[in-house]
Enzyme design. Structure first.
Site, PDB file in Angstrom:
ATOM      1  N   TYR A  53       4.373 -15.357  12.683  1.00 33.23           N
ATOM      2  CA  TYR A  53       4.216 -15.436  11.213  1.00 33.23           C
ATOM      3  C   TYR A  53       3.679 -16.805  10.774  1.00 33.23           C
ATOM      4  O   TYR A  53       2.980 -16.884   9.763  1.00 33.23           O
ATOM      5  CB  TYR A  53       5.537 -15.088  10.504  1.00 33.23           C
ATOM      6  CG  TYR A  53       5.781 -13.592  10.576  1.00 33.23           C
ATOM      7  CD1 TYR A  53       5.074 -12.722   9.756  1.00 33.23           C
ATOM      8  CD2 TYR A  53       6.660 -13.048  11.505  1.00 33.23           C
ATOM      9  CE1 TYR A  53       5.257 -11.346   9.849  1.00 33.23           C
ATOM     10  CE2 TYR A  53       6.851 -11.672  11.611  1.00 33.23           C
ATOM     11  CZ  TYR A  53       6.140 -10.832  10.776  1.00 33.23           C
ATOM     12  OH  TYR A  53       6.307  -9.473  10.877  1.00 33.23           O
ATOM     13  N   ARG A  56       0.018 -16.382  11.005  1.00 36.05           N
ATOM     14  CA  ARG A  56      -0.497 -15.527   9.927  1.00 36.05           C
ATOM     15  C   ARG A  56      -0.467 -16.267   8.583  1.00 36.05           C
ATOM     16  O   ARG A  56      -1.337 -16.095   7.743  1.00 36.05           O
ATOM     17  CB  ARG A  56       0.313 -14.233   9.862  1.00 36.05           C
ATOM     18  CG  ARG A  56       0.188 -13.451  11.169  1.00 36.05           C
ATOM     19  CD  ARG A  56       0.682 -12.068  11.060  1.00 36.05           C
ATOM     20  NE  ARG A  56       0.035 -11.391   9.962  1.00 36.05           N
ATOM     21  CZ  ARG A  56       0.615 -10.458   9.217  1.00 36.05           C
ATOM     22  NH1 ARG A  56       1.862 -10.117   9.457  1.00 36.05           N
ATOM     23  NH2 ARG A  56      -0.028  -9.873   8.246  1.00 36.05           N
ATOM     24  N   GLN A  86       1.387  -3.552  -0.036  1.00 37.44           N
ATOM     25  CA  GLN A  86       2.114  -3.641   1.239  1.00 37.44           C
ATOM     26  C   GLN A  86       1.768  -4.959   1.923  1.00 37.44           C
ATOM     27  O   GLN A  86       2.331  -5.278   2.962  1.00 37.44           O
ATOM     28  CB  GLN A  86       1.723  -2.474   2.143  1.00 37.44           C
ATOM     29  CG  GLN A  86       2.102  -1.120   1.580  1.00 37.44           C
ATOM     30  CD  GLN A  86       1.400   0.010   2.332  1.00 37.44           C
ATOM     31  OE1 GLN A  86       1.837   0.431   3.386  1.00 37.44           O
ATOM     32  NE2 GLN A  86       0.305   0.478   1.772  1.00 37.44           N
ATOM     33  N   ASN A  87       0.819  -5.693   1.340  1.00 34.35           N
ATOM     34  CA  ASN A  87       0.348  -6.924   1.988  1.00 34.35           C
ATOM     35  C   ASN A  87       1.317  -8.077   1.757  1.00 34.35           C
ATOM     36  O   ASN A  87       1.932  -8.186   0.698  1.00 34.35           O
ATOM     37  CB  ASN A  87      -1.038  -7.311   1.464  1.00 34.35           C
ATOM     38  CG  ASN A  87      -2.062  -6.238   1.781  1.00 34.35           C
ATOM     39  OD1 ASN A  87      -1.799  -5.369   2.608  1.00 34.35           O
ATOM     40  ND2 ASN A  87      -3.196  -6.284   1.123  1.00 34.35           N
ATOM     41  N   ASP A  89       0.131 -11.221   2.182  1.00 33.91           N
ATOM     42  CA  ASP A  89      -0.663 -12.364   1.725  1.00 33.91           C
ATOM     43  C   ASP A  89      -0.541 -12.494   0.199  1.00 33.91           C
ATOM     44  O   ASP A  89       0.074 -11.654  -0.461  1.00 33.91           O
ATOM     45  CB  ASP A  89      -2.139 -12.222   2.163  1.00 33.91           C
ATOM     46  CG  ASP A  89      -2.845 -11.028   1.511  1.00 33.91           C
ATOM     47  OD1 ASP A  89      -2.782 -10.891   0.272  1.00 33.91           O
ATOM     48  OD2 ASP A  89      -3.479 -10.228   2.233  1.00 33.91           O
ATOM     49  N   HIS A 104       6.521  -5.298   1.221  1.00 36.65           N
ATOM     50  CA  HIS A 104       6.905  -5.718   2.573  1.00 36.65           C
ATOM     51  C   HIS A 104       7.139  -7.221   2.689  1.00 36.65           C
ATOM     52  O   HIS A 104       7.097  -7.771   3.784  1.00 36.65           O
ATOM     53  CB  HIS A 104       5.835  -5.259   3.586  1.00 36.65           C
ATOM     54  CG  HIS A 104       5.772  -3.762   3.727  1.00 36.65           C
ATOM     55  ND1 HIS A 104       4.704  -3.084   4.251  1.00 36.65           N
ATOM     56  CD2 HIS A 104       6.692  -2.811   3.410  1.00 36.65           C
ATOM     57  CE1 HIS A 104       4.949  -1.781   4.241  1.00 36.65           C
ATOM     58  NE2 HIS A 104       6.136  -1.586   3.736  1.00 36.65           N
ATOM     59  N   THR A 173      -5.288   1.329   2.647  1.00 38.49           N
ATOM     60  CA  THR A 173      -4.066   1.572   3.409  1.00 38.49           C
ATOM     61  C   THR A 173      -4.186   2.888   4.153  1.00 38.49           C
ATOM     62  O   THR A 173      -4.676   3.871   3.597  1.00 38.49           O
ATOM     63  CB  THR A 173      -2.793   1.566   2.523  1.00 38.49           C
ATOM     64  OG1 THR A 173      -1.682   2.027   3.317  1.00 38.49           O
ATOM     65  CG2 THR A 173      -2.913   2.431   1.277  1.00 38.49           C
ATOM     66  N   SER A 174      -3.733   2.879   5.411  1.00 39.38           N
ATOM     67  CA  SER A 174      -3.797   4.106   6.221  1.00 39.38           C
ATOM     68  C   SER A 174      -2.691   5.081   5.826  1.00 39.38           C
ATOM     69  O   SER A 174      -2.668   6.204   6.298  1.00 39.38           O
ATOM     70  CB  SER A 174      -3.676   3.746   7.707  1.00 39.38           C
ATOM     71  OG  SER A 174      -2.420   3.127   7.945  1.00 39.38           O
TER      72      SER A 174
HETATM   73  P1  OAD Z   1      -3.459  -0.319   8.214  1.00 41.87           P
HETATM   74  O1  OAD Z   1      -4.047  -1.287   9.196  1.00 41.87           O
HETATM   75  O2  OAD Z   1      -2.553   0.731   8.735  1.00 41.87           O
HETATM   76  O3  OAD Z   1      -4.637   0.422   7.428  1.00 41.87           O
HETATM   77  C1  OAD Z   1      -5.726  -0.301   6.932  1.00 41.87           C
HETATM   78  C2  OAD Z   1      -6.596   0.610   6.114  1.00 41.87           C
HETATM   79  O4  OAD Z   1      -7.638  -0.173   5.563  1.00 41.87           O
HETATM   80  C3  OAD Z   1      -7.281   1.748   6.915  1.00 41.87           C
HETATM   81  O5  OAD Z   1      -7.207   2.965   6.196  1.00 41.87           O
HETATM   82  C4  OAD Z   1      -8.728   1.260   7.030  1.00 41.87           C
HETATM   83  O6  OAD Z   1      -9.661   2.335   7.088  1.00 41.87           O
HETATM   84  C5  OAD Z   1      -8.881   0.479   5.747  1.00 41.87           C
HETATM   85  N1  OAD Z   1      -9.920  -0.565   5.755  1.00 41.87           N
HETATM   86  C6  OAD Z   1     -10.422  -1.283   6.777  1.00 41.87           C
HETATM   87  N2  OAD Z   1     -11.357  -2.154   6.350  1.00 41.87           N
HETATM   88  C7  OAD Z   1     -11.442  -2.000   5.005  1.00 41.87           C
HETATM   89  C8  OAD Z   1     -12.220  -2.611   3.970  1.00 41.87           C
HETATM   90  N3  OAD Z   1     -13.098  -3.596   4.222  1.00 41.87           N
HETATM   91  N4  OAD Z   1     -12.035  -2.189   2.695  1.00 41.87           N
HETATM   92  C9  OAD Z   1     -11.142  -1.209   2.406  1.00 41.87           C
HETATM   93  N5  OAD Z   1     -10.398  -0.597   3.344  1.00 41.87           N
HETATM   94  C10 OAD Z   1     -10.536  -0.980   4.628  1.00 41.87           C
HETATM   95  O7  OAD Z   1      -2.757  -1.205   7.081  1.00 41.87           O
HETATM   96  P2  OAD Z   1      -1.635  -0.782   6.016  1.00 41.87           P
HETATM   97  O8  OAD Z   1      -1.802   0.636   5.626  1.00 41.87           O
HETATM   98  O9  OAD Z   1      -1.643  -1.810   4.972  1.00 41.87           O
HETATM   99  O10 OAD Z   1       3.932  -3.543   7.529  1.00 41.87           O
HETATM  100  O11 OAD Z   1      -0.334  -0.936   6.887  1.00 41.87           O
HETATM  101  C11 OAD Z   1       0.916  -0.686   6.302  1.00 41.87           C
HETATM  102  C12 OAD Z   1       1.970  -1.549   6.915  1.00 41.87           C
HETATM  103  O12 OAD Z   1       1.926  -1.435   8.335  1.00 41.87           O
HETATM  104  C13 OAD Z   1       1.768  -3.045   6.693  1.00 41.87           C
HETATM  105  O13 OAD Z   1       2.252  -3.475   5.437  1.00 41.87           O
HETATM  106  C14 OAD Z   1       2.536  -3.660   7.809  1.00 41.87           C
HETATM  107  C15 OAD Z   1       2.076  -2.758   8.927  1.00 41.87           C
HETATM  108  O14 OAD Z   1       2.927  -2.633   9.995  1.00 41.87           O
HETATM  109  C16 OAD Z   1       4.819  -4.384   8.098  1.00 41.87           C
HETATM  110  O15 OAD Z   1       4.493  -5.271   8.861  1.00 41.87           O
HETATM  111  C17 OAD Z   1       6.221  -4.132   7.675  1.00 41.87           C
END
Ligand code: OAD
Length: 230
Positions: A53, A56, A86-87, A89, A104, A173-174
């Site tokens: 961390y 990061r 969920q970010n 940052d 988060h 977000t995925s």
């Molecule tokens: P993910 O890494 O799971 O998903 C990222 C999403 O962003 C995907 O759907 C990509 O297609 C999309 N993506 C990539 N580049 C992009 C861009 N330039 N513009 C827009 N979208 C783009 O990340 P999160 O869904 O945020 O939690 O993950 C959720 C949680 O999982 C995080 O908060 C973290 C992680 O483990 C903890 O650490 C507790």
């Protein structure tokens, strides 16, 4: 003014140079969740977790908001914008967004490892957390991050915000991680939902307006659509 609620994830910060988690080459390709993002990991190897961390946080301090963060902040001129992110940052805040709820946790904060309400702001000039750094209760300081297996204290507040949405925007977000991904269920029927992501994401609702673009371009398009709908 209408309530515009945004659910953002790592993808919105990708263009600011912060890696996502589950894309090819993402953070979870390089690290195992169970080594760096669980309370057990912190008990077993606190230095490894703090270093992860600290690294990061240094990236976060250097990062600048991109056009997507800035566009959302500017939408506050026309909407009551609520950002649920969920970010960990602080790029929404750096862009000027006023209502940001971090589901988060936040990289720029530390907390007691015994009392989750004993939270401290970190100084960007001296922001690393080291072994031996203590909270006021004498416990080791830890990152103010919600780790896997921990409850999400902001969830109820986030559900209330989503329930009041007139427009919901999901960006970068995925929707892989619960309970955050389940927030979509709290939106009222008939509320327009916009999804901005360069890749297909499954959203368990019908009638999603999918803007298949990277965040900066997608927010630009969203602003045009919202402008012409007024
Ligand atoms: P993910 O890494 O799971 O998903 C990222 C999403 O962003 C995907 O759907 C990509 O297609 C999309 N993506 C990539 N580049 C992009 C861009 N330039 N513009 C827009 N979208 C783009 O990340 P999160 O869904 O945020 O939690 O993950 C959720 C949680 O999982 C995080 O908060 C973290 C992680 O483990 C903890 O650490 C507790």
């Amino acid at each position: 003014m209408k309530n515009l609620v945004v659910l953002s994830g790592a993808g919105i910060s990708a263009e600011s140079g912060i890696a996502t988690f589950r894309d090819f080459g993402g953070l979870w390709d390089k690290y195992r969740i169970e080594d760096v993002a669980t309370p057990e990991a912190f008990r077993k190897n606190p230095k490894l977790v703090l270093d992860f961390y600290n690294m990061r946080r240094r990236e976060c301090i250097k990062a600048q908001p991109n056009r997507a963060h800035i566009g959302l902040a500017e939408l506050e001129n026309d909407y009551n914008v609520f950002i649920i992110t969920q970010n960990v940052d602080d790029l929404h805040e750096k862009a000027g967004s006023k209502n940001v709820l971090h589901l988060h946790g936040e990289l720029m904060k530390a907390r007691s490892s015994m009392d989750s309400t004993l939270i401290y702001d970190l100084d960007s000039l001296n922001s690393d957390i080291q072994i031996g750094d203590q909270a006021l209760d004498g416990s080791q300081l830890r990152p103010h991050i919600v780790w896997f297996g921990e409850s999400v204290p902001m969830m109820e507040k986030a559900q209330d915000i989503v329930a009041k949405a007139d427009i919901l925007v999901i960006i970068g977000t995925s929707l892989n991680v619960y309970p955050a991904a389940g927030l979509v269920d709290n939106v009222s029927d008939g509320v327009p939902i916009y999804l901005i992501d360069p890749n297909t994401v499954f959203v368990p609702r019908s009638g999603i307006n999918f803007i298949q673009k990277i965040a900066s371009e997608g927010v630009g398009e969203l602003i045009k659509i919202l402008g012409s709908a007024r």
